[in-house]
Design a protein around this motif. Structure first.
Motif, PDB file in Angstrom:
ATOM      1  N   ASN A   1      12.004   1.893 -31.119  1.00 12.54           N
ATOM      2  CA  ASN A   1      11.494   3.156 -30.616  1.00 12.54           C
ATOM      3  C   ASN A   1      12.202   3.475 -29.293  1.00 12.54           C
ATOM      4  OD1 ASN A   1       9.573   4.596 -28.709  1.00 12.54           O
ATOM      5  ND2 ASN A   1       8.607   4.931 -30.696  1.00 12.54           N
ATOM      6  N   VAL A   2      12.704   4.703 -29.161  1.00 11.25           N
ATOM      7  CA  VAL A   2      13.521   5.061 -27.993  1.00 11.25           C
ATOM      8  C   VAL A   2      12.718   4.954 -26.696  1.00 11.25           C
ATOM      9  CG1 VAL A   2      14.792   6.955 -26.892  1.00 11.25           C
ATOM     10  CG2 VAL A   2      15.111   6.480 -29.319  1.00 11.25           C
ATOM     11  N   GLN A   3      11.464   5.399 -26.727  1.00 11.49           N
ATOM     12  CA  GLN A   3      10.644   5.352 -25.506  1.00 11.49           C
ATOM     13  C   GLN A   3      10.386   3.903 -25.077  1.00 11.49           C
ATOM     14  OE1 GLN A   3      10.046   8.036 -23.636  1.00 11.49           O
ATOM     15  NE2 GLN A   3       9.352   6.517 -22.146  1.00 11.49           N
ATOM     16  N   ASP A   4      10.149   3.026 -26.059  1.00 17.91           N
ATOM     17  CA  ASP A   4       9.971   1.598 -25.742  1.00 17.91           C
ATOM     18  C   ASP A   4      11.212   1.033 -25.066  1.00 17.91           C
ATOM     19  OD1 ASP A   4       7.538   1.687 -26.879  1.00 17.91           O
ATOM     20  OD2 ASP A   4       8.063   0.619 -28.733  1.00 17.91           O
ATOM     21  N   LEU A   5      12.372   1.454 -25.570  1.00 19.45           N
ATOM     22  CA  LEU A   5      13.644   0.968 -24.996  1.00 19.45           C
ATOM     23  C   LEU A   5      13.807   1.439 -23.554  1.00 19.45           C
ATOM     24  CD1 LEU A   5      15.948   1.621 -28.067  1.00 19.45           C
ATOM     25  CD2 LEU A   5      15.509  -0.602 -27.063  1.00 19.45           C
ATOM     26  N   LYS A   6      13.422   2.711 -23.305  1.00 21.56           N
ATOM     27  CA  LYS A   6      13.538   3.261 -21.941  1.00 21.56           C
ATOM     28  C   LYS A   6      12.618   2.505 -20.993  1.00 21.56           C
ATOM     29  CE  LYS A   6      15.111   7.905 -23.075  1.00 21.56           C
ATOM     30  NZ  LYS A   6      14.738   9.297 -23.269  1.00 21.56           N
ATOM     31  N   ASN A   7      11.390   2.236 -21.445  1.00 22.52           N
ATOM     32  CA  ASN A   7      10.436   1.497 -20.603  1.00 22.52           C
ATOM     33  C   ASN A   7      10.958   0.086 -20.318  1.00 22.52           C
ATOM     34  OD1 ASN A   7       8.834   3.708 -20.756  1.00 22.52           O
ATOM     35  ND2 ASN A   7       7.444   2.884 -22.315  1.00 22.52           N
TER      36      ASN A   7
ATOM     37  N   ILE B   1      19.611   3.448 -27.241  1.00 24.68           N
ATOM     38  CA  ILE B   1      18.996   4.749 -26.924  1.00 24.68           C
ATOM     39  C   ILE B   1      19.932   5.873 -27.368  1.00 24.68           C
ATOM     40  CG2 ILE B   1      18.324   6.260 -25.004  1.00 24.68           C
ATOM     41  CD1 ILE B   1      17.322   3.609 -23.591  1.00 24.68           C
ATOM     42  N   GLU B   2      21.238   5.680 -27.111  1.00 25.23           N
ATOM     43  CA  GLU B   2      22.216   6.697 -27.531  1.00 25.23           C
ATOM     44  C   GLU B   2      22.247   6.850 -29.049  1.00 25.23           C
ATOM     45  OE1 GLU B   2      25.978   5.626 -25.850  1.00 25.23           O
ATOM     46  OE2 GLU B   2      25.285   6.024 -23.806  1.00 25.23           O
ATOM     47  N   ARG B   3      21.885   5.766 -29.750  1.00 23.77           N
ATOM     48  CA  ARG B   3      21.909   5.801 -31.222  1.00 23.77           C
ATOM     49  C   ARG B   3      20.525   6.056 -31.802  1.00 23.77           C
ATOM     50  NH1 ARG B   3      25.158   2.768 -34.374  1.00 23.77           N
ATOM     51  NH2 ARG B   3      27.220   2.331 -33.628  1.00 23.77           N
ATOM     52  N   ASN B   4      19.625   6.588 -30.961  1.00 23.12           N
ATOM     53  CA  ASN B   4      18.240   6.852 -31.391  1.00 23.12           C
ATOM     54  C   ASN B   4      17.541   5.613 -31.938  1.00 23.12           C
ATOM     55  OD1 ASN B   4      18.056   9.567 -30.693  1.00 23.12           O
ATOM     56  ND2 ASN B   4      19.207  10.131 -32.539  1.00 23.12           N
ATOM     57  N   GLY B   5      17.851   4.470 -31.371  1.00 20.25           N
ATOM     58  CA  GLY B   5      17.152   3.239 -31.757  1.00 20.25           C
ATOM     59  C   GLY B   5      17.729   2.528 -32.958  1.00 20.25           C
ATOM     60  N   ASN B   6      18.808   3.093 -33.521  1.00 15.92           N
ATOM     61  CA  ASN B   6      19.432   2.472 -34.697  1.00 15.92           C
ATOM     62  C   ASN B   6      20.590   1.574 -34.236  1.00 15.92           C
ATOM     63  OD1 ASN B   6      20.855   1.848 -37.009  1.00 15.92           O
ATOM     64  ND2 ASN B   6      20.516   3.853 -37.940  1.00 15.92           N
TER      65      ASN B   6
END
Lengths: 222, 245
Positions: free
Chosen positions: A63-69, A128-133
């Motif tokens: 999840n992108v938000q999880d990665l940012k946190n 994050i740049e890859r939308n979590g993929n």
């Protein structure tokens, strides 16, 4: 009775001849059901068929938000280590330190921790740049490990392993208008670019993809 | 719907990837055109007083400080046979680290103590200490060329301890670095048969100093070298297998 016994003898002689001659004159073949071996591998418990990713591995969808946190927290930890490094260096340069070995051990330990954090932050930014993929770069090591395990279980230097795969036919992709041979009729870079864009599909165009695949022996790379 | 199609595609790609990885399972090292299968046939490790060329030192400092932070770099080493030629060696490099004045200091004291001795000076030097230096000599034969293609590697392992007494953010770091020089040739290391000469690290990466593509093409056409398949494009497979410790 005599008439019936002739074909039986004939078949028996042919069978006997073949069974004696095969090991001497021909390569020894073994067979493996690669699909079954892949499905049996412990890593496949992590494989999510719906997403095509391996859970609990670097290949997991995030999840992108999880990665940012997570990155915010890792950056804070990194800054704290850097402050600690400056404080330690300042202390060592202002006054004599009791144990220089211990000082350098701490330097190396913090440097290793920083390296791990920086790698993690960099990986998360890429994700994050890859939308979590995570992409295929994270898939290859997993596949490599699985293949090695499967290889070890199959390895026999005297045998050529024949694979039974797949049990279903792959649909041939629609390549109309994407065939590079059109280039000979109309030399245009657009045709080649279009061909390259669809190289994924084209790579599946091996005519025998639905037939048994013959693996070359190790060392015979052609 | 587009997502579901993508997942189906991913599943097929996964299966194809398995086939591909299995078919390419043998580790190979390639140059830009040829595929090598390097076999180590000779290896020797020698302790040395000082590094021959300060490649790792230059790389580490340039990586940390992109701009000039001092006008003096003190290199703390046991002086070696190449020490008098340091300025000549540096003339091959560019950037502020190579342009800055380097002085060789014998390693009678630790880098921390040397740095501390400049506490009262206005312009503080950057101190770089190199110790635990080893020279590794390795010879590889390429099994794909029937052992006619050969690679000689000179690798230099060093422990670097760097200290900079900056007023705001003083810096002390330790690095275990390896620099190397690689010569690849066909049969004899003489002009006309040398395929490439490369070194690491220059600006943090491998740098090719000399490459004879025409020779490689000729050897490939005569099937003396194995052509690299188009699909084998691993950017990390250009050099040589890991050397023994």
């Amino acid at each position: 009775m005599k008439i019936k016994s002739v074909p039986f003898k004939f078949v028996f002689i042919i069978f006997y001849y073949l069974s004696c001659s095969i090991p001497i004159s021909a390569q020894i073949f073994g067979e493996a059901d690669l699909e079954r071996l892949i499905m049996k591998h412990p890593m496949m418990k992590n494989y999510d068929k719906k997403t095509g990713h391996f859970k609990n591995t670097p290949h997991e969808l995030r999840n992108v938000q999880d990665l940012k946190n997570e990155n915010a927290s890792l950056t804070l930890e990194l800054n704290n280590i850097e402050l600690e490094e400056i404080k330690r260096a300042k202390g060592s340069l202002e006054a004599d330190i009791q144990n220089e070995d211990s000082f350098w051990n701490d330097v190396v330990s913090d440097s290793n921790r920083k390296q791990l954090l920086e790698n993690k932050i960099r990986d998360n930014k890429e994700l994050i740049e890859r939308n979590g993929n995570p992409g295929f770069s994270k898939l290859y090591p997993i596949i490599d490990d699985m293949c090695n395990d499967i290889f070890v279980s199959l390895y026999d230097e005297k045998k050529v392993i024949l694979n039974k795969l797949p049990r279903y036919l792959l649909n041939k992709p629609d390549l109309e208008g994407k065939d590079f041979r059109q280039f000979w009729n109309k030399p245009s870079s657009v045709i080649l670019e279009n061909y390259l864009k669809h190289s994924y599909y084209i790579s599946q165009m091996f005519p025998s993809v639905d037939k048994t695949i013959l693996f070359q022996k190790v060392g015979e790379y052609k | 719907m587009p997502h579901i199609m993508n997942y189906k595609k991913i599943n097929i790609i996964l299966l194809i990837t398995v086939f591909y990885v299995i078919s390419c399972a043998q580790v190979s090292y390639s140059c830009s055109l040829a595929l090598h299968d390097w076999q180590l046939i000779f290896f020797y490790k020698i302790p040395i007083n000082a590094p021959f060329i300060p490649l790792s030192e230059i790389s580490v400092i340039q990586n940390k400080f992109s701009k000039a932070v001092t006008d003096r770099i003190l290199w703390v080493i046991k002086p070696g046979i190449l020490s008098p030629y340091l300025d000549f060696i540096k003339s091959f490099f560019s950037g502020w680290v190579a342009d800055t004045k380097w002085e060789i200091i014998p390693n009678s004291k630790s880098v921390i103590k040397i740095a501390r001795s400049f506490s009262n000076e206005e312009k503080k030097p950057l101190i770089v200490g190199s110790d635990k230096n080893f020279l590794k000599i390795a010879v590889f034969f390429d099994a794909n060329s029937k052992n006619n293609c050969c690679q000689i590697v000179l690798a230099q392992d060093s422990r670097l301890r760097c200290v900079f007494q900056d007023a705001n953010s003083p810096w002390a770091q330790e690095f275990n670095m390896q620099s190397w020089y690689s010569l690849i040739f066909y049969r004899m290391p003489i002009p006309g048969t040398i395929i490439s000469f490369s070194t690491y690290p220059i600006d943090g990466t491998r740098s090719s100093i000399y490459e004879d593509h025409d020779l490689v093409e000729l050897l490939l056409s005569k099937k003396c070298l194995m052509r690299r398949p188009d699909l084998v494009v691993d950017p990390y497979s250009f050099d040589f297998p890991d050397l023994p410790e």
